[in-house]
Design an enzyme around this catalytic site. Structure first.
Site, PDB file in Angstrom:
ATOM      1  N   HIS A  53      44.240  46.239  38.815  1.00 32.78           N
ATOM      2  CA  HIS A  53      45.623  45.966  38.443  1.00 32.78           C
ATOM      3  C   HIS A  53      45.843  46.279  36.965  1.00 32.78           C
ATOM      4  CE1 HIS A  53      43.820  42.329  36.832  1.00 32.78           C
ATOM      5  NE2 HIS A  53      43.545  41.854  38.027  1.00 32.78           N
TER       6      HIS A  53
HETATM    7  P1  TYD Z   1      42.980  38.198  41.047  1.00 30.41           P
HETATM    8  O1  TYD Z   1      43.974  38.605  40.017  1.00 30.41           O
HETATM    9  O2  TYD Z   1      43.021  38.931  42.345  1.00 30.41           O
HETATM   10  O3  TYD Z   1      41.514  38.297  40.442  1.00 30.41           O
HETATM   11  P2  TYD Z   1      40.760  39.585  39.872  1.00 30.41           P
HETATM   12  O4  TYD Z   1      41.618  40.161  38.803  1.00 30.41           O
HETATM   13  O5  TYD Z   1      39.457  39.121  39.366  1.00 30.41           O
HETATM   14  O6  TYD Z   1      40.583  40.538  41.007  1.00 30.41           O
HETATM   15  O7  TYD Z   1      43.138  36.642  41.293  1.00 30.41           O
HETATM   16  C1  TYD Z   1      42.547  35.995  42.411  1.00 30.41           C
HETATM   17  C2  TYD Z   1      43.455  34.845  42.825  1.00 30.41           C
HETATM   18  O8  TYD Z   1      43.524  33.860  41.803  1.00 30.41           O
HETATM   19  C3  TYD Z   1      44.878  35.288  43.103  1.00 30.41           C
HETATM   20  O9  TYD Z   1      45.344  34.565  44.226  1.00 30.41           O
HETATM   21  C4  TYD Z   1      45.642  34.868  41.876  1.00 30.41           C
HETATM   22  C5  TYD Z   1      44.868  33.655  41.396  1.00 30.41           C
HETATM   23  N1  TYD Z   1      44.891  33.469  39.938  1.00 30.41           N
HETATM   24  C6  TYD Z   1      45.552  32.393  39.388  1.00 30.41           C
HETATM   25  O10 TYD Z   1      46.168  31.581  40.102  1.00 30.41           O
HETATM   26  N2  TYD Z   1      45.529  32.211  38.031  1.00 30.41           N
HETATM   27  C7  TYD Z   1      44.878  33.074  37.208  1.00 30.41           C
HETATM   28  O11 TYD Z   1      44.879  32.883  35.966  1.00 30.41           O
HETATM   29  C8  TYD Z   1      44.204  34.202  37.782  1.00 30.41           C
HETATM   30  C9  TYD Z   1      43.483  35.197  36.910  1.00 30.41           C
HETATM   31  C10 TYD Z   1      44.231  34.363  39.143  1.00 30.41           C
END
Ligand code: TYD
Length: 140
Positions: A53
């Site tokens: 992302h």
């Molecule tokens: P995600 O952004 O997919 O993680 P990564 O970037 O490591 O792939 O986040 C995983 C899940 O956690 C998603 O449902 C969003 C949630 N999340 C939060 O609620 N707060 C946060 O600060 C972060 C980073 C993720």
């Protein structure tokens, strides 16, 4: 200028003595933003790819406080850079609007992430084609 030009490794100050090591990450000096959020990633298998992302607003510093991982940064224009994180006192600064992927996690990897914002899903761009389109349009 593309924000990928702002990506850089940060060497955090270490105050070690005979009792062990202490690494400092102070907002505004060691970390180039005010830290609003901290999260950490562990228990990801080596073949997992996380991230995938770009963030319209958030800036991050990622530090492997244990173990190792890799971070691939893409500019959406065909350029990519791969960084290895493998030391508790070395971080990578990721500005807003770069595409990032974290992968190759060691079994003991603990990836500490410092963020400049509170969590807001609406500022995440999770579709690479949409990211490329935004980059193209902002270059006009
Ligand atoms: P995600 O952004 O997919 O993680 P990564 O970037 O490591 O792939 O986040 C995983 C899940 O956690 C998603 O449902 C969003 C949630 N999340 C939060 O609620 N707060 C946060 O600060 C972060 C980073 C993720």
């Amino acid at each position: 200028m593309h924000n990928i030009d702002l990506v850089r490794m940060l060497e955090l100050p270490e105050r070690g003595d005979e009792r062990g090591n202490l690494v400092i990450a102070e907002a505004g000096s060691d970390i180039p933003f005010d830290i609003k959020r901290v999260f950490y990633i562990y228990g990801s298998d080596r073949d997992v790819i996380r991230g995938c992302h770009a963030n319209r607003v958030s800036e991050f510093v990622l530090i492997n406080v244990a173990g190792s991982s890799k971070v691939k940064v893409l500019d959406g224009e065909g350029n990519e850079i791969i960084y290895s994180l493998n030391r508790p006192k070395t971080g990578i600064y990721l500005p807003s609007m770069v595409w990032k992927e974290m992968y190759d996690f060691s079994e003991d990897s603990v990836l500490l992430c410092l963020a400049s914002t509170h969590y807001d899903e609406s500022e995440y761009v999770r579709d690479i084609e949409e990211y490329k389109k935004i980059v193209r349009e902002s270059a006009k």
